[in-house]
Design a protein around this motif. Structure first.
Motif, short mmCIF file in Angstrom:
data_model
loop_
_atom_site.label_atom_id
_atom_site.label_comp_id
_atom_site.label_asym_id
_atom_site.label_seq_id
_atom_site.Cartn_x
_atom_site.Cartn_y
_atom_site.Cartn_z
N MET A 272 0.85 -1.17 0.00
CA MET A 272 0.00 0.00 0.00
C MET A 272 0.90 1.23 0.00
O MET A 272 2.09 1.15 0.03
N ALA B 117 -5.50 1.64 -3.09
CA ALA B 117 -6.12 0.32 -3.15
C ALA B 117 -5.26 -0.57 -4.03
O ALA B 117 -4.48 -0.08 -4.84
N THR C 195 -6.89 -3.75 -5.29
CA THR C 195 -7.85 -4.42 -6.16
C THR C 195 -9.00 -3.47 -6.51
O THR C 195 -9.19 -2.43 -5.86
N GLU D 239 -12.10 -4.09 -5.99
CA GLU D 239 -13.02 -4.10 -4.84
C GLU D 239 -12.56 -3.13 -3.76
O GLU D 239 -13.37 -2.40 -3.18
N GLU D 240 -11.26 -3.12 -3.49
CA GLU D 240 -10.72 -2.17 -2.50
C GLU D 240 -10.90 -0.73 -2.98
O GLU D 240 -11.24 0.15 -2.20
N THR E 175 -14.37 0.34 -2.39
CA THR E 175 -14.58 0.62 -0.96
C THR E 175 -14.02 1.99 -0.60
O THR E 175 -14.69 2.79 0.06
N VAL E 176 -12.80 2.27 -1.04
CA VAL E 176 -12.18 3.58 -0.76
C VAL E 176 -12.99 4.69 -1.43
O VAL E 176 -13.27 5.72 -0.82
#
Length: 105
Positions: free
Chosen positions: A1, A49, A51, A53-54, A57-58
């Protein structure tokens, strides 16, 4: 990250990296916006992020914190060619523009 450790740093990095421009869809011009696909790619590129999906979410955290919004306030952040814009500090979220669907009602 990445070394992004606060919401302010995330917003600053995201604003600097995402491509914001006027766009046209169905003969209607949307000023100073970006697509959900661009947002997801940018969040991954800046290290917020790893992915998709991440990144979603962010990005939806940015929506929840009233940093960005769908141009009509109809969607959370989606990895699609929907238009989103930054909410400026002096603007209330989702109170500037009615969608064609809302105007017809």
């Amino acid at each position: 990250m990445s070394a992004i450790s606060s919401l302010e740093e995330l917003v600053e990095a995201f604003r600097a990296a995402v491509t914001v421009k006027d766009r046209t869809y169905r003969l209607r011009r949307y000023k100073a916006c970006f697509t959900g696909v661009d947002a997801v790619r940018t969040l991954i590129a800046i290290g917020a992020a790893v992915t998709i999906e991440e990144a979603l979410t962010v990005g939806n955290d940015l929506v929840a914190h009233h940093v960005i919004e769908h141009v009509y306030g109809e969607h959370c952040l989606k990895n699609e060619n929907l238009f989103y814009r930054f909410i400026e500090p002096d603007q209330a979220p989702m109170q500037r523009t009615l969608s064609p669907r809302q105007r017809a009602a």
